[in-house]
Design a protein around this motif. Structure first.
Motif, short mmCIF file in Angstrom:
data_model
loop_
_atom_site.label_atom_id
_atom_site.label_comp_id
_atom_site.label_asym_id
_atom_site.label_seq_id
_atom_site.Cartn_x
_atom_site.Cartn_y
_atom_site.Cartn_z
N LYS A 131 47.23 -9.67 -5.37
CA LYS A 131 45.62 -9.61 -5.26
C LYS A 131 45.12 -10.63 -4.99
O LYS A 131 45.46 -11.89 -4.32
CB LYS A 131 45.41 -9.29 -6.86
CG LYS A 131 45.54 -8.64 -7.48
CD LYS A 131 45.43 -8.24 -8.76
CE LYS A 131 44.88 -7.29 -9.76
NZ LYS A 131 44.36 -7.20 -10.93
N LEU A 132 44.08 -10.24 -3.81
CA LEU A 132 43.12 -11.40 -3.81
C LEU A 132 42.83 -12.35 -4.50
O LEU A 132 42.63 -12.12 -5.39
CB LEU A 132 42.32 -11.24 -2.39
CG LEU A 132 42.37 -10.11 -1.41
CD1 LEU A 132 40.64 -9.45 -1.27
CD2 LEU A 132 43.00 -11.17 -0.23
N GLY A 133 43.59 -13.78 -3.84
CA GLY A 133 42.76 -15.37 -4.79
C GLY A 133 43.99 -15.04 -6.28
O GLY A 133 43.60 -16.16 -6.26
N TYR A 136 48.02 -29.85 -6.06
CA TYR A 136 47.20 -29.41 -5.68
C TYR A 136 46.00 -27.87 -6.63
O TYR A 136 45.69 -27.44 -7.23
CB TYR A 136 45.62 -29.79 -4.86
CG TYR A 136 44.15 -29.15 -4.61
CD1 TYR A 136 43.33 -29.96 -5.66
CD2 TYR A 136 43.44 -28.54 -3.64
CE1 TYR A 136 41.85 -29.93 -5.62
CE2 TYR A 136 42.62 -28.25 -3.87
CZ TYR A 136 41.31 -29.22 -5.20
OH TYR A 136 40.05 -28.49 -4.81
N ILE A 145 31.58 -22.78 -12.72
CA ILE A 145 31.79 -23.78 -11.33
C ILE A 145 33.02 -23.58 -10.79
O ILE A 145 33.48 -23.82 -9.90
CB ILE A 145 31.27 -25.03 -11.31
CG1 ILE A 145 30.60 -25.30 -9.76
CG2 ILE A 145 31.61 -26.11 -12.08
CD1 ILE A 145 30.10 -26.41 -9.51
N SER A 167 36.54 -27.54 -1.19
CA SER A 167 35.73 -27.65 -2.14
C SER A 167 36.67 -29.01 -2.63
O SER A 167 38.01 -28.66 -2.60
CB SER A 167 35.80 -26.79 -3.51
OG SER A 167 35.52 -26.72 -4.50
N ASP A 179 39.72 -18.75 -2.27
CA ASP A 179 41.00 -18.65 -2.02
C ASP A 179 41.22 -16.86 -2.01
O ASP A 179 41.35 -16.35 -0.73
CB ASP A 179 42.04 -18.49 -3.53
CG ASP A 179 42.39 -20.04 -3.00
OD1 ASP A 179 42.47 -20.85 -2.36
OD2 ASP A 179 42.77 -20.73 -3.92
N VAL A 180 40.10 -15.92 -2.49
CA VAL A 180 39.78 -14.64 -2.55
C VAL A 180 39.73 -14.60 -1.63
O VAL A 180 39.62 -13.64 -0.79
CB VAL A 180 38.54 -14.19 -3.40
CG1 VAL A 180 38.12 -12.90 -3.61
CG2 VAL A 180 39.58 -14.17 -4.55
N THR A 212 41.37 -8.07 -6.79
CA THR A 212 41.73 -9.47 -6.73
C THR A 212 41.85 -10.12 -7.76
O THR A 212 41.61 -9.16 -9.37
CB THR A 212 39.55 -10.80 -6.42
OG1 THR A 212 39.22 -10.26 -7.49
CG2 THR A 212 39.59 -9.30 -4.62
N SER A 213 42.01 -10.82 -8.81
CA SER A 213 42.21 -11.98 -9.54
C SER A 213 41.24 -12.62 -10.31
O SER A 213 41.30 -12.99 -11.19
CB SER A 213 43.09 -13.11 -9.42
OG SER A 213 42.87 -14.48 -8.26
N HIS A 234 37.41 -22.71 -6.64
CA HIS A 234 37.94 -22.73 -6.15
C HIS A 234 39.23 -21.35 -5.70
O HIS A 234 39.29 -20.54 -4.77
CB HIS A 234 39.37 -23.71 -6.67
CG HIS A 234 38.98 -24.76 -6.56
ND1 HIS A 234 39.71 -25.40 -7.67
CD2 HIS A 234 37.97 -25.49 -6.20
CE1 HIS A 234 39.43 -26.96 -7.57
NE2 HIS A 234 37.93 -27.48 -6.77
N GLU A 235 38.53 -20.06 -6.75
CA GLU A 235 39.86 -19.01 -6.86
C GLU A 235 38.76 -18.47 -5.79
O GLU A 235 39.67 -17.69 -5.33
CB GLU A 235 39.23 -18.13 -8.01
CG GLU A 235 40.53 -17.55 -8.54
CD GLU A 235 40.36 -16.67 -9.77
OE1 GLU A 235 39.86 -17.67 -10.93
OE2 GLU A 235 40.80 -15.42 -10.15
#
Lengths: 226, 817
Positions: free
Chosen positions: B28-30, B69, A156, A176, A164-165, A67-68, A160-161
């Motif tokens: 990548k995820l995210g 957004y 916090i 959120s 998304d993951v 993931t990022s 958001h990320e």
């Protein structure tokens, strides 16, 4: 993922959320709690989602591989010490729950307050039940407690990320807003460490909590229980 | 080829997944998938080529999350991303017939009331995307994976108002036939059809097998071509792999061809092989034209009401002749209106009329706020009632579903102002049988006006079933012969025009004694004559009883199920049903009820007993008893309302507050007692109003949950307590703009403003609000509260007081006012 059904919500926990500090509510409040329990079981639509990721400790944070995501801060680093993987868990009671609480506030404020606290109990139960499933999936491992986003010094703004993951808005309708409030309101987003070795009992104590100086429980001489 | 041309084909093939294809190629995820348009355009183009080779007629741009957004934290603008994405797709389709659809997914945060995004902000996000897409040369626009009907509405309006491109809309449903936000299929189909989508359907969440019943249901509610874009089955929880293979996928999709589904594609987990297999299947499938019977229905996002039998429209949300309602509007007391709504729905209203017009208030704003708030707590569809077209349009924009517009009349001016709005927003409309010459006396003249309104509506493209006619109720005491004309007109409109009818019933009895008896009889006559939608007060038990009895007698309530459910073991009294009492609480009708009550001679010891009982009721939280005892005390000659307040209510509340502070009594008990006191105050206020005295108020206080924060339960508890102590609370709600607080503080000349915030992230809004109050030199004190606040922080941000709980906020109010 299997459906989670709510059952037998913990009234003592609900009383604690309401500030009872170990005192027992009177019959009238207990009866309202029973009503709220039924309302929640009939109204909430528990949805949850978790995924497992390997992690790697880097100088600038804990990297969630594939993931990022980079988890920064000392709290999460300490929390995940000795872990090689994490589960990220998202859970919600759905917007129906929010609507019920909003509606109840219009004509029965006392019930609404109890309903709100009881819904807090309910979402924790969803998480508990999700954890039981996780444990079944990878037997023989040890889990840390659930570490919320924004807890300690884990920023916090990662919320958001992380959503998304997990693709949480698409898969369970969890979003959120710009102030990082999870919507629907009765929801949880958290990280659970997975370790091969037993994890030394690390209950969340006030001494390690960054919110301790402004905590609602501590203000009234209680503890949040983590 | 353009879209119109493409529509001539029996079946149109869309593309498959983009997101999962990108992940398979290293995203990548995210990560932000839209950045791949810049980082690896060749991969995107390669995916398109695969889909085009497999037979796709339309490909979706890689712009699902290309809104302001979601792109906030990357260095590309919405326009850059969309321009680039469209150009890659265009490049891929060069030399072929395939079209490029600008793909727009949800914004990523929920709209009010569940979330904090306003309808207008949602609209602006989409508008920006649409303008960029048009400029970049997209052939059509697709709104997909949507779960909130109101967000889709904002998006669809943004498309229609900022482009002339065709638009396809798909939403995502769960197995329970609802979206995550509770939107049902009928409401979705009715609303999007009404708003002018070119095709609607379903994508993502489930595989083709699970989507079939959803598509079957959708077919019943729209005549539009349908779209189906399922996932490749359901994902394995451990591996994330989908479980339906291409051949099986297209086989499962085959039954959709008999339902008039025109657009076929794949969502998560599908790839070019699925599209190719679909293409093969559709080449062999015989095309069947969709079958659709026009339905007459209105809806909220979660509840569809078919207008195929009589339904009650609740009339109580209307200030006409109601002092209390007018006061509520002036004080922006939305909770009062919400309470009216909930009570009417519980009493049996299926639709609620909403009229908030009052001189001296901003009706447009009040209408928007009222509708937004109502949508958060009741499922009943609404009837928007205003004489001002701007108010109607504002309401039509934010309304989540298909409402009724009340109303237009036979005047050209009225029809020209109202009917185009009805058409644009897909609403139903009430046509009043009057024109510039007033209300015609005869049935025939009224019928002609009804005809004129219907013709005008149909000329504008409003379907006939969306026009309801109000034949108008005249007052029987003044125009007795008019009653029969109204009834005759109902029958003619039903039989000759085939339209549904609406009638405000209560006006019939104006000026007569025992009005309910007249209303009840007229209601039955009107229903029999052809009335579909009576506008009545459902809280009057006798009216609902007449309505239900009519449905039973007319054979609509089959096997009397509804009637028996409502009236078995119930003795009806022809009286107003108290909101807090059920029908079973009402004692049987006996002769004592019609004997005028003699002046009561309550002696001193009786008064003391009642006072003690009242105190006890407050302590133990018995709400209805509190109100009853208050009423008893106020009936005693010479007993002053203020005595009751100062001698009983305030001391009781003080004592409860003390116990709460000491920790011997807890929050639920505090609020229970406060609620009893509140019901006592209501009785007192009603009495004062009936005597034309101004209600007791110690002064006004503003309460608001600050900008960005949507946790309002704490603020609402404070409100209840402050009202107990006689303060008038101007409740600005949650997520309140800084300026709104300042404006309200100036307008209402308040001495105290209370601000609440629950999140560390929203404390900054609290600070900004205080700053703005000070900058504007508003002469008021500020008290702050909320879980994450501390006294130190409160001082730091310039608050005058900090309150740990609701009890303390009352102490602060006492100090300041």
């Amino acid at each position: 993922m299997n459906n989670i059904k709510l059952s037998n919500l913990n009234k003592e926990e609900c009383a604690r959320y309401l500030g009872y500090k170990g005192n027992s509510p009177d019959e009238r409040v207990k009866n309202i709690m029973d009503d709220c329990e039924m309302d929640i079981i009939n109204t909430a639509i528990p949805r949850y989602l978790y995924r497992q990721f390997p992690i790697e400790f880097k100088a600038n944070g804990v990297e969630v591989l594939g993931t990022s995501l980079l988890l920064t801060g000392n709290s999460i680093r300490n929390h995940l010490e000795g872990c090689s993987k994490v589960f990220i868990l998202a859970a919600t009671l759905s917007g129906e729950m929010d609507r019920l609480i909003a509606r109840t506030q219009i004509n029965d404020m006392a019930k609404a307050v109890i309903l709100d606290a009881m819904a807090g109990v309910a979402i924790e139960q969803v998480c508990d039940k999700a954890e039981v499933q996780m444990k079944k999936e990878i037997e023989g491992k040890y889990f840390t407690y659930r570490f919320g986003i924004g807890y300690g010094d884990l920023p916090i703004f990662l919320e958001h990320e992380i959503l998304d993951v997990l693709n949480a808005s698409k898969l369970i309708g969890l979003c959120s807003n710009e102030s990082y409030i999870l919507t629907p309101r009765k929801s949880v987003l958290c990280i659970i460490g997975i370790s091969d070795k037993e994890i030394k009992s690390m209950r969340r104590g006030c001494s390690t909590c960054k919110l301790s100086n402004r905590c609602e429980f501590r203000k009234r001489g209680d503890r949040c229980g983590f | 080829m353009d879209f119109k041309e493409l529509l001539k084909k029996d079946y149109i093939i869309l593309d498959g997944a983009m997101g999962t294809m990108l992940q398979a190629r290293g995203l990548k995820l995210g990560g932000i998938p839209e950045l791949m348009n810049f980082e690896a355009p060749e991969i995107i183009e390669e995916i398109y080529k695969e889909y085009l080779n497999a037979g796709s007629n339309i490909i979706y741009t890689n712009t699902f999350g290309a809104n302001r957004y979601k792109l906030a934290h990357c260095d590309r603008t919405v326009e850059e991303v969309i321009t680039k994405a469209v150009s890659i797709a265009k490049e891929a389709t060069k030399g072929g017939d395939a079209l490029v659809a600008l793909d727009l997914g949800p914004i990523g945060q929920l709209l009010e009331p569940t979330g904090s995004l306003s309808f207008n902000d949602a609209y602006e996000y989409y508008k920006e995307e649409v303008l960029a897409g048009v400029k970049a040369g997209a052939d059509l626009i697709v709104l997909e994976t949507q779960t909130d009907l109101l967000e889709v509405k904002a998006a669809l309006l943004a498309v229609k108002e900022n482009s002339s491109l065709p638009v396809l809309v798909t939403m995502t449903f769960e197995k329970n036939m609802r979206t995550f936000t509770g939107c049902n299929i009928s409401s979705m189909a009715l609303t999007l059809t009404g708003l002018g989508a070119d095709a609607i359907g379903v994508n993502c969440s489930l595989g083709p097998e699970e989507l079939l019943p959803i598509v079957e249901e959708m077919r019943k509610w729209t005549n539009l071509p349908l779209i189906v874009k399922p996932n490749a089955g359901l994902p394995d929880p451990l591996t994330g792999e989908y479980d339906v293979l291409p051949e099986e996928f297209s086989k499962l999709m085959e039954p959709m061809t008999t339902l008039g589904v025109k657009f076929y594609g794949g969502c998560c987990g599908t790839n070019e092989k699925y599209i190719s297999s679909l293409n093969e299947m559709l080449k062999k499938a015989e095309f069947t034209s969709p079958v659709y019977d026009n339905v007459c229905a209105i809806c909220s996002a979660t509840n569809t009401v078919m207008i195929n039998e009589p339904r009650v429209i609740g009339e109580r949300i209307n200030p006409t002749g109601k002092k209390k309602f007018k006061e509520a509007l002036l004080n922006n007391d939305i909770d009062y209106i919400l309470n009216q709504a909930i009570t009417q729905v519980e009493a049996g209203a299926e639709i609620l009329d909403v009229n908030v017009g009052l001189p001296g208030i901003d009706e447009r704003n009040m209408m928007i706020n009222t509708i937004t708030a109502l949508q958060g707590v009741v499922d009943a569809p609404l009837q928007i009632d205003s004489t001002i077209p701007e108010v109607l349009e504002a309401a039509l924009r934010v309304y989540n579903g298909i409402p009724i517009v009340n109303s237009c009349n036979g005047e050209e001016k009225s029809m020209n102002a109202v009917l185009p709005l009805v058409k644009k927003y897909g609403a139903c409309v009430v046509g009043l049988c009057l024109d510039e010459n007033g209300i015609p006396k005869s049935c025939d003249e009224r019928f002609q006006i009804a005809k004129k309104i219907l013709n005008k509506a149909m000329q504008l493209g409003i379907p006939k079933e969306k026009v309801f006619i109000d034949c108008l109720t005249l007052t029987a005491s003044a125009e007795q012969e008019g009653v029969v004309e109204t009834l005759k007109c109902l029958t003619r409109v039903r039989d000759e025009l085939g339209l549904k009818t609406v009638l405000g019933v209560s006006n019939i009895s104006f000026g007569l004694p025992n009005r309910e008896l007249v209303n009840q009889s007229f209601l039955t006559m009107a229903l029999y004559a052809g009335l579909t939608l009576p506008i009545i007060n459902p809280n009057i038990a006798a009216m609902m009883a007449a309505f239900r009895a009519y449905k039973l007698l007319a054979g609509i309530d089959s096997n009397s199920v509804d009637f028996i459910e409502n009236y078995s073991n119930v003795i009806l009294k022809m009286d107003v049903c108290d909101a807090n009492r059920t029908l079973t609480d009402v004692p049987p009708l006996n002769k004592n009820d019609i004997i005028l009550k003699e002046n009561s001679n309550t002696d001193k010891s009786d008064i003391e007993t009642i006072e003690n009982n009242l105190k006890h009721a407050v302590f133990t939280g018995m709400k209805s008893e509190g109100a009853v005892l208050t009423r008893e005390l106020l009936e005693v000659d010479g007993y002053e309302p203020m005595t009751l307040v100062n001698k009983i209510l305030i001391p009781a509340l003080d004592s409860i507050g003390d116990q709460f502070e000491k920790g011997t009594l807890f929050l639920p008990q505090l609020i229970l007692s406060a609620s009893v006191a509140q019901s006592c105050f209501e009785v007192i206020k009603d009495k004062l109003r009936s005597e034309n005295k101004s209600p007791i108020s110690k002064g006004k206080i503003i309460l608001a949950t600050v900008k960005g924060d949507i946790h309002d339960i704490g603020k609402n508890i404070v409100k209840v307590l402050l009202e107990n102590y006689g303060y008038t609370v101007i409740d600005l709600g949650k997520d309140v703009d800084y300026q709104t607080v300042v404006d309200a503080a100036i307008e209402h000349k308040v001495k105290l403003v209370g601000l609440s915030a629950l999140m560390t992230t929203t404390l900054v809004s609290m600070k900004e609000t205080i700053k703005l109050l000070r900058e504007n030199n508003v002469d008021c004190k500020v008290v702050v509260g909320g879980a994450v606040l501390t006294p130190e922080y409160a001082r730091e941000i310039g608050a005058d007081y900090y309150a740990t709980d609701a009890k303390e906020s009352v102490d602060v109010a006492k100090k300041v006012i």
